[in-house]
Design a protein around this motif. Structure first.
Motif, short mmCIF file in Angstrom:
data_model
loop_
_atom_site.label_atom_id
_atom_site.label_comp_id
_atom_site.label_asym_id
_atom_site.label_seq_id
_atom_site.Cartn_x
_atom_site.Cartn_y
_atom_site.Cartn_z
N PHE A 174 0.79 -1.24 0.00
CA PHE A 174 0.00 0.00 0.00
C PHE A 174 0.82 1.29 0.00
CE2 PHE A 174 0.61 -1.06 4.45
CZ PHE A 174 0.90 0.14 5.05
N ALA A 175 2.13 1.17 -0.12
CA ALA A 175 3.00 2.34 -0.30
C ALA A 175 2.70 3.48 0.67
CB ALA A 175 2.89 2.85 -1.75
N PRO A 176 3.04 3.34 1.93
CA PRO A 176 2.76 4.39 2.91
C PRO A 176 3.57 5.65 2.66
CG PRO A 176 4.21 2.74 3.85
CD PRO A 176 3.77 2.20 2.53
N ASP A 177 3.08 6.76 3.19
CA ASP A 177 3.78 8.03 3.07
C ASP A 177 4.68 8.29 4.26
OD1 ASP A 177 2.50 9.05 0.63
OD2 ASP A 177 0.68 9.00 1.84
N VAL A 178 4.39 7.64 5.37
CA VAL A 178 5.17 7.87 6.59
C VAL A 178 5.09 6.61 7.46
CG1 VAL A 178 3.21 8.89 7.83
CG2 VAL A 178 5.54 9.45 8.54
N VAL A 179 6.16 6.35 8.20
CA VAL A 179 6.18 5.25 9.17
C VAL A 179 6.08 5.87 10.56
CG1 VAL A 179 7.52 3.34 10.15
CG2 VAL A 179 7.63 3.82 7.69
N HIS A 180 5.17 5.34 11.39
CA HIS A 180 5.03 5.81 12.77
C HIS A 180 5.17 4.61 13.70
CE1 HIS A 180 2.58 8.32 15.92
NE2 HIS A 180 3.75 7.92 16.37
N SER A 181 6.21 4.63 14.52
CA SER A 181 6.50 3.52 15.43
C SER A 181 6.20 3.91 16.87
CB SER A 181 7.97 3.11 15.32
OG SER A 181 8.32 2.81 13.99
N GLN A 182 5.66 2.96 17.62
CA GLN A 182 5.34 3.21 19.02
C GLN A 182 5.90 2.09 19.88
OE1 GLN A 182 2.35 5.53 19.86
NE2 GLN A 182 1.45 5.78 17.85
N LEU A 183 6.48 2.44 21.00
CA LEU A 183 7.03 1.52 21.99
C LEU A 183 8.35 0.89 21.54
CD1 LEU A 183 3.79 -0.25 23.25
CD2 LEU A 183 5.01 1.66 24.30
N GLU A 184 9.05 0.33 22.52
CA GLU A 184 10.34 -0.29 22.25
C GLU A 184 10.19 -1.47 21.31
OE1 GLU A 184 10.53 -3.51 25.85
OE2 GLU A 184 12.07 -2.01 25.68
N LEU A 185 11.25 -1.88 20.69
CA LEU A 185 11.29 -2.94 19.68
C LEU A 185 10.65 -2.49 18.38
CD1 LEU A 185 10.39 -6.14 21.79
CD2 LEU A 185 12.59 -5.02 21.52
N ALA A 186 9.43 -1.97 18.44
CA ALA A 186 8.75 -1.54 17.22
C ALA A 186 9.50 -0.39 16.56
CB ALA A 186 7.31 -1.13 17.53
N ASP A 187 10.09 0.51 17.37
CA ASP A 187 10.76 1.65 16.74
C ASP A 187 12.04 1.24 16.01
OD1 ASP A 187 12.37 1.27 18.98
OD2 ASP A 187 11.63 3.04 20.03
N VAL A 188 12.70 0.18 16.48
CA VAL A 188 13.87 -0.33 15.75
C VAL A 188 13.44 -0.92 14.42
CG1 VAL A 188 15.74 -2.03 15.77
CG2 VAL A 188 15.20 -0.75 17.85
N VAL A 189 12.37 -1.73 14.45
CA VAL A 189 11.83 -2.30 13.21
C VAL A 189 11.38 -1.18 12.28
CG1 VAL A 189 9.96 -3.70 12.24
CG2 VAL A 189 11.14 -4.45 14.33
N GLY A 190 10.70 -0.18 12.84
CA GLY A 190 10.25 0.95 12.02
C GLY A 190 11.39 1.69 11.36
N GLN A 191 12.49 1.83 12.08
CA GLN A 191 13.66 2.52 11.52
C GLN A 191 14.26 1.72 10.37
OE1 GLN A 191 14.35 5.42 11.69
NE2 GLN A 191 16.47 5.95 12.15
N MET A 192 14.31 0.39 10.53
CA MET A 192 14.81 -0.45 9.44
C MET A 192 13.95 -0.29 8.19
SD MET A 192 15.67 -4.00 11.46
CE MET A 192 17.05 -4.12 12.62
N VAL A 193 12.63 -0.28 8.39
CA VAL A 193 11.70 -0.16 7.27
C VAL A 193 11.81 1.22 6.62
CG1 VAL A 193 9.25 -0.11 6.64
CG2 VAL A 193 10.10 -1.83 8.24
N ALA A 194 11.85 2.26 7.44
CA ALA A 194 11.92 3.63 6.92
C ALA A 194 13.19 3.85 6.10
CB ALA A 194 11.86 4.62 8.09
N MET A 195 14.30 3.31 6.56
CA MET A 195 15.56 3.48 5.83
C MET A 195 15.55 2.68 4.53
SD MET A 195 18.29 3.48 8.98
CE MET A 195 19.67 3.84 7.90
N LYS A 196 14.94 1.50 4.55
CA LYS A 196 14.87 0.67 3.35
C LYS A 196 14.08 1.37 2.24
CE LYS A 196 14.78 -3.10 0.74
NZ LYS A 196 15.99 -3.64 0.07
N PHE A 197 12.94 1.98 2.60
CA PHE A 197 12.05 2.60 1.61
C PHE A 197 12.26 4.11 1.50
CE2 PHE A 197 9.83 -1.37 2.45
CZ PHE A 197 9.38 -1.74 1.19
N HIS A 198 13.24 4.64 2.23
CA HIS A 198 13.50 6.09 2.24
C HIS A 198 12.24 6.87 2.62
CE1 HIS A 198 17.36 5.21 0.40
NE2 HIS A 198 16.73 4.50 -0.52
#
Length: 321
Positions: free
Chosen positions: A25-49
């Motif tokens: 679904f090609a998101p426009d922004v990644v929003h991560s909440q709580l520990e662990l999820a924010d690390v995963v979110g950062q990996m995803v955000a960097m992969k898709f810029h």
């Protein structure tokens, strides 16, 4: 998918699952909440810029207690300082704790309080006309049954001389690893007729409306949603002196809202509860102040603030591109 431990490959496995969703679904922004999820979110955000918003929710997580904690914080710090994510915290206390651990200026963390749907919460009896009926006072505490939430202190307060002879009943809502110990403490103090463990419930608004006093004896809070919900119902509140709850009580600048006591002090907690039991007029005054304070946390207000942060983060990302 969420990693269950701090083994690096579990984070990459979880991130791959999220990346598959992003491809759909090609998101426009990644929003991560709580520990662990924010690390995963950062990996995803960097992969898709993609622009990334990270929300910090608690204060106690950052406290280093052992060797494993050093590793967990170092791993999280490594990922969260890569790129330029936008940092948000649910309270000023949570912002300061995260900033100190990450080595960033807390001014770079935007505070956006948690929001609730105020329309869900029915008024308690203190907001209704007529004198309160003579009956057993119902005390309510909502939260995970864990050491950090301090239910043990509340149970000991009920056993104090000041409250022992009062006609009251405490409802503990929630579940967790501390439940067996808390139940043993209730039996040990002879309070089984005064304390009920309700477990996880889906009817919190109804329980709040049927209660007389709300008590939150936490040892640490990022920002207490349960306290905000109690205020929305108009309940007089007794809380411990931790920043994540003081920030709620002072949100609208009202003086004299709630009773605040030191942590780990059942005597002071009992002394703060007792006056309400003898002063219905003060309970009514507290109810009015509570409703006014809760209005600062409407979901509409908070949602608008988050939308503004999304727009700003996406604009900054586009400019950098």
């Amino acid at each position: 998918p969420r990693p269950s431990s701090y083994r690096p490959w579990t984070f990459h496995t979880a991130a791959n699952g999220v990346m598959a969703l992003c491809g759909e679904f090609a998101p426009d922004v990644v929003h991560s909440q709580l520990e662990l999820a924010d690390v995963v979110g950062q990996m995803v955000a960097m992969k898709f810029h993609l622009p990334h918003v990270i929300t910090f929710h608690n204060t106690h997580w950052w406290a280093v207690r052992n060797v494993a904690s050093h590793w967990r914080i170092a791993y999280r710090k490594y990922w969260l300082r890569r790129g330029r994510p936008s940092f948000v915290a649910v309270s000023r206390a949570a912002a300061c704790a995260a900033a100190n651990a990450l080595g960033i200026d807390d001014k770079n963390i935007t505070v956006v309080h948690n929001g609730i749907d105020l329309s869900q919460f029915l008024p308690c009896r203190w907001l209704k006309d007529g004198a309160p009926p003579a009956r057993t006072w119902q005390l309510l505490c909502v939260g995970r049954l864990e050491h950090v939430k301090g239910q043990d202190v509340l149970i000991r307060a009920l056993a104090s001389d000041e409250l022992q002879q009062q006609s009251m009943h405490l409802l503990l809502v929630g579940d967790g690893t501390a439940r067996p110990d808390l139940q043993c403490l209730v039996d040990e103090l002879g309070l089984s007729h005064k304390v009920s463990f309700l477990g996880i419930r889906q009817d919190i608004p109804g329980l709040l409306a049927a209660s007389d006093i709300y008590i939150q004896p936490s040892r640490s809070e990022g920002l207490s949603n349960a306290l905000i919900e109690a205020l929305a119902a108009g309940l007089p509140v007794v809380v411990t002196e931790v920043p994540g709850m003081l920030e709620v009580l002072t949100a609208n600048g009202a003086a004299g809202l709630g009773s605040v006591v030191p942590c780990n002090d059942p005597v002071s907690l009992a002394a703060a509860i007792s006056p309400y039991l003898h002063d219905p007029l003060e309970c009514r005054r507290q109810a009015r102040l509570a409703k006014e304070c809760a209005s600062q946390f409407s979901i509409e207000t908070i949602a608008q603030r988050m939308e503004n942060i999304y727009v700003t983060t996406m604009s900054r990302s586009s400019f950098q591109s």
